[in-house]
Design an enzyme around this catalytic site. Structure first.
Site, PDB file in Angstrom:
ATOM      1  N   LYS A  10      33.879  32.649  32.600  1.00  0.00           N
ATOM      2  CA  LYS A  10      34.438  31.312  32.363  1.00  0.00           C
ATOM      3  C   LYS A  10      33.812  30.688  31.112  1.00  0.00           C
ATOM      4  O   LYS A  10      32.801  31.186  30.597  1.00  0.00           O
ATOM      5  CB  LYS A  10      34.193  30.456  33.605  1.00  0.00           C
ATOM      6  CG  LYS A  10      34.932  30.968  34.855  1.00  0.00           C
ATOM      7  CD  LYS A  10      34.683  30.066  36.064  1.00  0.00           C
ATOM      8  CE  LYS A  10      35.405  30.574  37.297  1.00  0.00           C
ATOM      9  NZ  LYS A  10      35.226  29.652  38.457  1.00  0.00           N
ATOM     10  N   PHE A  58      39.848  18.898  43.337  1.00  0.00           N
ATOM     11  CA  PHE A  58      39.164  19.353  42.131  1.00  0.00           C
ATOM     12  C   PHE A  58      40.090  20.052  41.135  1.00  0.00           C
ATOM     13  O   PHE A  58      39.628  20.525  40.088  1.00  0.00           O
ATOM     14  CB  PHE A  58      37.999  20.292  42.499  1.00  0.00           C
ATOM     15  CG  PHE A  58      38.400  21.544  43.268  1.00  0.00           C
ATOM     16  CD1 PHE A  58      38.889  22.661  42.613  1.00  0.00           C
ATOM     17  CD2 PHE A  58      38.271  21.581  44.655  1.00  0.00           C
ATOM     18  CE1 PHE A  58      39.258  23.806  43.308  1.00  0.00           C
ATOM     19  CE2 PHE A  58      38.633  22.727  45.367  1.00  0.00           C
ATOM     20  CZ  PHE A  58      39.136  23.847  44.691  1.00  0.00           C
ATOM     21  N   THR A  92      30.901  30.714  45.922  1.00  0.00           N
ATOM     22  CA  THR A  92      31.453  29.735  44.972  1.00  0.00           C
ATOM     23  C   THR A  92      30.397  28.715  44.552  1.00  0.00           C
ATOM     24  O   THR A  92      30.236  28.425  43.373  1.00  0.00           O
ATOM     25  CB  THR A  92      32.634  28.980  45.628  1.00  0.00           C
ATOM     26  OG1 THR A  92      33.556  29.946  46.128  1.00  0.00           O
ATOM     27  CG2 THR A  92      33.316  28.066  44.640  1.00  0.00           C
ATOM     28  N   ARG A 103      26.025  34.192  40.368  1.00  0.00           N
ATOM     29  CA  ARG A 103      26.073  32.734  40.511  1.00  0.00           C
ATOM     30  C   ARG A 103      24.717  32.169  40.942  1.00  0.00           C
ATOM     31  O   ARG A 103      24.329  31.101  40.487  1.00  0.00           O
ATOM     32  CB  ARG A 103      27.200  32.339  41.456  1.00  0.00           C
ATOM     33  CG  ARG A 103      28.576  32.452  40.777  1.00  0.00           C
ATOM     34  CD  ARG A 103      29.695  32.258  41.767  1.00  0.00           C
ATOM     35  NE  ARG A 103      31.003  32.144  41.122  1.00  0.00           N
ATOM     36  CZ  ARG A 103      32.143  32.201  41.807  1.00  0.00           C
ATOM     37  NH1 ARG A 103      32.138  32.363  43.122  1.00  0.00           N
ATOM     38  NH2 ARG A 103      33.289  32.089  41.164  1.00  0.00           N
ATOM     39  N   ASN A 113      30.634  27.657  37.467  1.00  0.00           N
ATOM     40  CA  ASN A 113      29.932  28.763  38.151  1.00  0.00           C
ATOM     41  C   ASN A 113      30.106  30.108  37.441  1.00  0.00           C
ATOM     42  O   ASN A 113      30.009  31.154  38.051  1.00  0.00           O
ATOM     43  CB  ASN A 113      30.346  28.814  39.625  1.00  0.00           C
ATOM     44  CG  ASN A 113      31.837  28.994  39.801  1.00  0.00           C
ATOM     45  OD1 ASN A 113      32.558  29.223  38.827  1.00  0.00           O
ATOM     46  ND2 ASN A 113      32.312  28.919  41.031  1.00  0.00           N
ATOM     47  N   HIS A 116      34.767  34.366  37.360  1.00  0.00           N
ATOM     48  CA  HIS A 116      35.819  34.510  38.375  1.00  0.00           C
ATOM     49  C   HIS A 116      35.955  35.980  38.749  1.00  0.00           C
ATOM     50  O   HIS A 116      35.857  36.843  37.883  1.00  0.00           O
ATOM     51  CB  HIS A 116      37.158  34.024  37.808  1.00  0.00           C
ATOM     52  CG  HIS A 116      38.331  34.450  38.646  1.00  0.00           C
ATOM     53  ND1 HIS A 116      38.760  33.729  39.739  1.00  0.00           N
ATOM     54  CD2 HIS A 116      39.129  35.543  38.575  1.00  0.00           C
ATOM     55  CE1 HIS A 116      39.778  34.371  40.303  1.00  0.00           C
ATOM     56  NE2 HIS A 116      40.029  35.469  39.619  1.00  0.00           N
ATOM     57  N   GLU A 127      46.696  38.657  39.109  1.00  0.00           N
ATOM     58  CA  GLU A 127      45.891  38.120  38.007  1.00  0.00           C
ATOM     59  C   GLU A 127      45.888  39.079  36.809  1.00  0.00           C
ATOM     60  O   GLU A 127      45.946  38.639  35.657  1.00  0.00           O
ATOM     61  CB  GLU A 127      44.468  37.842  38.514  1.00  0.00           C
ATOM     62  CG  GLU A 127      44.463  36.695  39.526  1.00  0.00           C
ATOM     63  CD  GLU A 127      43.176  36.565  40.340  1.00  0.00           C
ATOM     64  OE1 GLU A 127      42.226  37.346  40.122  1.00  0.00           O
ATOM     65  OE2 GLU A 127      43.132  35.664  41.207  1.00  0.00           O
TER      66      GLU A 127
HETATM   67  O1  CDP Z   1      35.918  31.239  42.492  1.00  0.00           O
HETATM   68  P1  CDP Z   1      35.941  31.316  44.000  1.00  0.00           P
HETATM   69  O2  CDP Z   1      37.035  32.197  44.555  1.00  0.00           O
HETATM   70  O3  CDP Z   1      34.588  31.646  44.555  1.00  0.00           O
HETATM   71  O4  CDP Z   1      36.216  29.819  44.529  1.00  0.00           O
HETATM   72  P2  CDP Z   1      37.561  29.060  44.946  1.00  0.00           P
HETATM   73  O5  CDP Z   1      37.271  28.311  46.189  1.00  0.00           O
HETATM   74  O6  CDP Z   1      38.735  29.982  44.928  1.00  0.00           O
HETATM   75  O7  CDP Z   1      37.719  27.995  43.780  1.00  0.00           O
HETATM   76  C1  CDP Z   1      38.121  28.396  42.488  1.00  0.00           C
HETATM   77  C2  CDP Z   1      37.251  27.688  41.477  1.00  0.00           C
HETATM   78  O8  CDP Z   1      37.465  26.284  41.580  1.00  0.00           O
HETATM   79  C3  CDP Z   1      35.728  27.848  41.694  1.00  0.00           C
HETATM   80  O9  CDP Z   1      35.205  29.062  41.204  1.00  0.00           O
HETATM   81  C4  CDP Z   1      35.198  26.637  40.950  1.00  0.00           C
HETATM   82  O10 CDP Z   1      35.150  26.860  39.534  1.00  0.00           O
HETATM   83  C5  CDP Z   1      36.275  25.586  41.258  1.00  0.00           C
HETATM   84  N1  CDP Z   1      35.911  24.717  42.383  1.00  0.00           N
HETATM   85  C6  CDP Z   1      35.521  23.412  42.138  1.00  0.00           C
HETATM   86  O11 CDP Z   1      35.495  22.996  40.971  1.00  0.00           O
HETATM   87  N2  CDP Z   1      35.179  22.588  43.175  1.00  0.00           N
HETATM   88  C7  CDP Z   1      35.221  23.025  44.438  1.00  0.00           C
HETATM   89  N3  CDP Z   1      34.891  22.180  45.439  1.00  0.00           N
HETATM   90  C8  CDP Z   1      35.615  24.338  44.718  1.00  0.00           C
HETATM   91  C9  CDP Z   1      35.955  25.169  43.664  1.00  0.00           C
END
Ligand code: CDP
Ligand code: MG
Length: 133
Positions: A10, A58, A92, A103, A113, A116, A127
Site C-alpha cells: 500500500k 471507513f 488487519t 503488520r 497497515n 494487502h 483481484e
Molecule cells: O486487509 P484486510 O483483509 O486484513 O482487512 P479488511 O477488513 O478487508 O479491510 C480492508 C482494509 O480496510 C484494511 O486493510 C484497512 O486498510 C482498511 N480498514 C480501515 O481503514 N478501518 C477498519 N476499521 C478496517 C479496515
C-alpha cells in the site's frame, strides 16, 4: 496445491521504503513473483477492489488512502500461497497481529497497515483480473 494470490504494498509501505523488505520476505519464503508493477490506482479501481466494504464507515478514508500514492501490485505464486501470505501479512489491526508478521513488525494503524493480500482463491482471481488484465 500450486496457487496464485494478489499482493499489494500500500502507499504507506512504498513511502516508508518497505518494498525491498517485503519482496525479500516473499522470495526467501520460496514464493515466486510472476507479475509486478508500480502504479497509482484510480478511484474507480480502488472502489472496485474494495467493493465489499462500500457501506462501511471507513470506506471513504480507505479509498483516499489507497489512491494517495504509488502501490506495488504483484501476483505471487506457490504451494499454499493464499494461506501462507495471509499468515505472513497478519491481522488487519497491527495491535492484533502476531510478532513476525509484516503488520506487527511494521504497521501501527488499522487503516495504514502497509500491505494487502487476497483472502481467498475467488478474491485472488478477481483481484488479479482487476490489476493485471
Ligand atoms: O486487509 P484486510 O483483509 O486484513 O482487512 P479488511 O477488513 O478487508 O479491510 C480492508 C482494509 O480496510 C484494511 O486493510 C484497512 O486498510 C482498511 N480498514 C480501515 O481503514 N478501518 C477498519 N476499521 C478496517 C479496515
Ligand atoms: Mg479483506
Amino acid at each position: 496445491m500450486q496457487e496464485k494470490t494478489f499482493i499489494m504494498i500500500k502507499p504507506d509501505g512504498v513511502k516508508r521504503k518497505l518494498v525491498g523488505e517485503i519482496i525479500g520476505r516473499i522470495e526467501k519464503k520460496g514464493y515466486r513473483i510472476s507479475r509486478i508493477t508500480m502504479l497509482t490506482i484510480s478511484e474507480r479501481t480502488a472502489r472496485e477492489h474494495y467493493a465489499e466494504h462500500k457501506d462501511k464507515p471507513f470506506f471513504n478514508e480507505l479509498i483516499n488512502f489507497i489512491t494517495s500514492g504509488p502501490v506495488v501490485a504483484m501476483v505471487v505464486e506457490g504451494e499454499g500461497v493464499i494461506e501462507g501470505m495471509d499468515k505472513m501479512v497478519g491481522a488487519t489491526d497491527p495491535a492484533d497481529a502476531l510478532p513476525g508478521t509484516l503488520r506487527f513488525d511494521y504497521a501501527v494503524s488499522k487503516t495504514f497497515n502497509i500491505i494487502h493480500r487476497s483472502d481467498s482463491a475467488q478474491s485472488a482471481e478477481r483481484e488479479i483480473n482487476l490489476f493485471f488484465s
